[in-house]
Motif scaffolding. Structure first.
Motif, PDB file in Angstrom:
ATOM      1  N   ALA A 131      -4.906  -6.746  -4.689  1.00 20.86           N
ATOM      2  CA  ALA A 131      -5.823  -7.714  -4.075  1.00 20.86           C
ATOM      3  C   ALA A 131      -5.831  -9.015  -4.880  1.00 20.86           C
ATOM      4  O   ALA A 131      -6.875  -9.473  -5.340  1.00 20.86           O
ATOM      5  CB  ALA A 131      -7.227  -7.128  -3.974  1.00 20.86           C
ATOM      6  N   LEU A 133      -5.666 -11.957  -3.875  1.00 20.46           N
ATOM      7  CA  LEU A 133      -6.412 -13.021  -3.194  1.00 20.46           C
ATOM      8  C   LEU A 133      -7.863 -12.598  -2.936  1.00 20.46           C
ATOM      9  O   LEU A 133      -8.500 -13.047  -1.993  1.00 20.46           O
ATOM     10  CB  LEU A 133      -5.706 -13.411  -1.885  1.00 20.46           C
ATOM     11  N   GLY A 134      -8.376 -11.736  -3.811  1.00 21.29           N
ATOM     12  CA  GLY A 134      -9.728 -11.205  -3.627  1.00 21.29           C
ATOM     13  C   GLY A 134     -10.838 -12.157  -4.039  1.00 21.29           C
ATOM     14  O   GLY A 134     -12.014 -11.840  -3.905  1.00 21.29           O
ATOM     15  N   ASP A 136     -11.579 -16.774  -4.441  1.00 19.88           N
ATOM     16  CA  ASP A 136     -11.167 -18.027  -3.788  1.00 19.88           C
ATOM     17  C   ASP A 136      -9.688 -18.335  -4.010  1.00 19.88           C
ATOM     18  O   ASP A 136      -9.165 -18.164  -5.107  1.00 19.88           O
ATOM     19  CB  ASP A 136     -12.013 -19.186  -4.331  1.00 19.88           C
TER      20      ASP A 136
ATOM     21  N   GLY B  89      -8.471  -7.550   1.602  1.00 19.39           N
ATOM     22  CA  GLY B  89      -8.158  -8.305   0.397  1.00 19.39           C
ATOM     23  C   GLY B  89      -8.799  -9.670   0.340  1.00 19.39           C
ATOM     24  O   GLY B  89      -8.639 -10.394  -0.637  1.00 19.39           O
ATOM     25  N   VAL B  90      -9.511 -10.077   1.391  1.00 17.55           N
ATOM     26  CA  VAL B  90     -10.131 -11.406   1.442  1.00 17.55           C
ATOM     27  C   VAL B  90     -11.650 -11.243   1.434  1.00 17.55           C
ATOM     28  O   VAL B  90     -12.262 -10.944   2.463  1.00 17.55           O
ATOM     29  CB  VAL B  90      -9.667 -12.189   2.691  1.00 17.55           C
ATOM     30  N   PHE B  91     -12.261 -11.392   0.266  1.00 15.47           N
ATOM     31  CA  PHE B  91     -13.718 -11.295   0.119  1.00 15.47           C
ATOM     32  C   PHE B  91     -14.237  -9.999   0.738  1.00 15.47           C
ATOM     33  O   PHE B  91     -15.219 -10.018   1.482  1.00 15.47           O
ATOM     34  CB  PHE B  91     -14.395 -12.533   0.727  1.00 15.47           C
ATOM     35  N   ASN B 141     -15.395 -18.491  -0.837  1.00 13.13           N
ATOM     36  CA  ASN B 141     -16.578 -17.691  -0.569  1.00 13.13           C
ATOM     37  C   ASN B 141     -17.786 -18.500  -1.038  1.00 13.13           C
ATOM     38  O   ASN B 141     -17.894 -18.802  -2.231  1.00 13.13           O
ATOM     39  CB  ASN B 141     -16.467 -16.362  -1.330  1.00 13.13           C
TER      40      ASN B 141
END
Lengths: 259, 259
Positions: A131, A133-134, A136, B89-91, B141
Motif C-alpha cells: 500500500a 499510496l496509502g 497523500d 490502498g487509497v485512504f 485526505n
C-alpha cells in the motif's frame, strides 16, 4: 435537428491493467453491446472478436484523430467503445475525446456519452506491492510530449517538498530515454534518503515484473513504457516477508504523520 | 513452525464506489471463497449473506483492531476478506493492515496475503464528470485525525503552486466541520480564479449527486463524508451540453500544457 442518428452512443472505457479478472462488469457489458471498438492497437487486440463487431486499431500518438473518428461513428448511430488500458481518465483517451468534442461540431455535444472507470496502473501496482499510496500522493505523467520538461521538474520538486508519494506514468520510452534519468537525479538530490521505489511492469499480465529498489540504487533502464513507477514518501516502510528474501517485501505508507 | 494454520489467507479487497457493476471479478471470486468478511459496518453490509459466511462489522476509527482481528483469523486457517469501499490502498484498510502486521507477531509475515484493487472514489467521480484528472493530479485526505492540519495546508499550497488538479477524500464530517471551510478559503486565496469544483456524492449508488460549482461559489455544506471533491487545475475546462443546462456539463483537463 441535432444531427445525431438514433441509437448511437459513445462509451470511453477502461480495460484495467491487462487481466480480464480486473475488468468491471459494466465495461464488459458495454463491449458486448458495441458495434465498434476504437483504440491503440494492443488495447483493441484485447477485445475478443465476434460477428458484427468492427475493430478500429490505430497507432500511438494519433489520439485526436481516433477521438474524432469515434465521435463521428457514434453520431452516425453506431455503438462505439473507445478502449484505454487502465482508467480512461488517467493519462488516457477520455481527455483526448473531450478535446476533440469541444473543438468539433455542435451536434457532438448532444451525443449519448459515458466514461466507464477502470483499474488504473498505479493502483494495480500499489496493490501488488502492498500500500505505497496509502497516504497523500501525486500522479505525474513523465512524458514531455505534451508539456514542457521544466513543468515536470517543478512538479517533482513540489511533490518532494510536500512529502507526497508519487506515481509516474510513461516514465521512459525509446524516443525519450533521458527524462527518467533526470528524474532519478532530481529525486536523489532532493530526497537524500533510501526510500523504496517500485518498478511495476505489465501488472496482471504474463509479463508482470515487480522490483523494489532503494532510491540511490535505481537506474533508468529499470523502467520502460510498460512500467509504472511508484516512489515512496519519506515515511514509506518495507516489511520483509522472509529471511531468504524469496518473497517480495511489502511496501506501504502509514496512514499517520505524527504532529 | 510458522504458527500459521494450513489453508488460511487474507485478502484486502476494494468494493468500488457502491454499484456491483463496478466490482471486479477477482474481488467477487474472493468474496465467494471467503469464510469471514471484516470491515466497516456499511461496507460489510454490501456483501450478500450466505451459509457459512461470518460477517464481522465494526465501527469507524477502529481500523487497527479490525486489522489485527483479520490477521488472527487468517492465521487460524480462516479465509478472510477485509473489505474497503473504493480501492483498499487509497485512504482505506490496506495501510492499516500493514501497520498491524508490522507491529505484530512474526508468524503474520508468513501469511498468504493479497491486496485486490478496486475503483476508487475519485476515479468513479472523475468518470461521471468527464475527465478532470486527465492531467497530473494529487490525492489528498483532508481529515486531520491522523496528521497535523498544517501539513494538509502545506500540501494544498504546493499542489496549487504546481497547478495539479486535486482530489479530496474525507473532506468534511460532523466532528470536523471546519477543515473544508479552511480549504476553500485557502484555494480561493491562492488560485484566484473560477476553476470548476466537482462535488461527487455516493457515485453509483441510488443517492448519487453530482454538482459542478465555480470555486468562488463553493460552500462547505456542499460536502459531507460521502462526498469526494475534485478541484480542477487552472487549465480545466467546461463543455456545456445544452443551452437549457438540463444535462450536466462535461468537465475535463486537457492533456497538454503549451510551452
Amino acid at each position: 435537428m441535432s444531427g445525431v442518428a438514433q441509437g448511437g452512443w459513445l462509451v470511453i472505457a477502461g480495460l484495467g491493467p491487462g487481466d480480464w479478472q480486473l475488468v468491471t462488469p459494466e465495461v464488459e457489458e458495454a463491449l458486448a453491446e458495441a458495434t465498434d471498438i476504437i483504440g491503440y492497437i494492443p488495447y483493441v487486440a484485447r477485445v475478443p472478436d465476434r460477428a458484427g463487431l468492427v475493430k478500429h486499431a490505430s497507432d500511438n500518438r494519433v489520439e485526436i484523430d481516433r477521438a474524432r473518428h469515434a465521435l463521428e461513428l457514434a453520431t452516425r448511430g453506431r455503438r462505439v467503445v473507445v478502449v484505454s488500458s487502465g482508467d480512461p481518465g488517467v493519462f488516457a483517451m477520455a481527455s483526448a475525446v473531450f478535446e476533440a468534442l469541444e473543438a468539433g461540431p455542435e451536434a457532438w455535444r448532444a451525443l449519448d456519452l459515458r466514461v466507464l472507470p477502470g483499474i488504473t496502473a498505479m493502483l494495480a501496482a500499489s496493490a501488488r506491492a502492498g500500500a505505497p499510496l496509502g497516504h497523500d500522493f501525486c500522479a505525474i505523467n513523465l512524458s514531455d510530449n505534451l508539456k514542457p520538461w521544466v513543468l515536470i521538474e517543478k512538479r517533482l520538486r513540489l511533490a518532494v517538498e510536500g512529502d507526497f508519494a508519487m506515481a509516474f506514468y510513461n516514465p521512459r520510452s525509446k524516443s525519450r530515454p533521458e527524462g527518467f534519468a533526470r528524474t532519478l537525479d532530481l529525486l536523489n538530490e532532493t530526497c537524500g534518503d533510501r526510500r523504496p521505489v517500485i518498478f511495476a511492469r505489465a501488472v496482471s499480465t504474463p509479463d508482470e515484473e515487480l522490483r523494489v529498489v532503494p532510491l540511490p540504487e535505481c537506474t533508468p533502464e529499470m523502467a520502460d513504457m510498460r512500467t509504472v513507477v511508484i516512489v515512496g514518501s519519506s515515511r514509506t516502510r518495507i516489511i520483509a516477508r522472509d529471511k531468504a528474501g524469496e518473497r517480495s517485501p511489502i511496501v506501504y505508507t502509514p496512514r499517520s504523520v505524527p504532529v
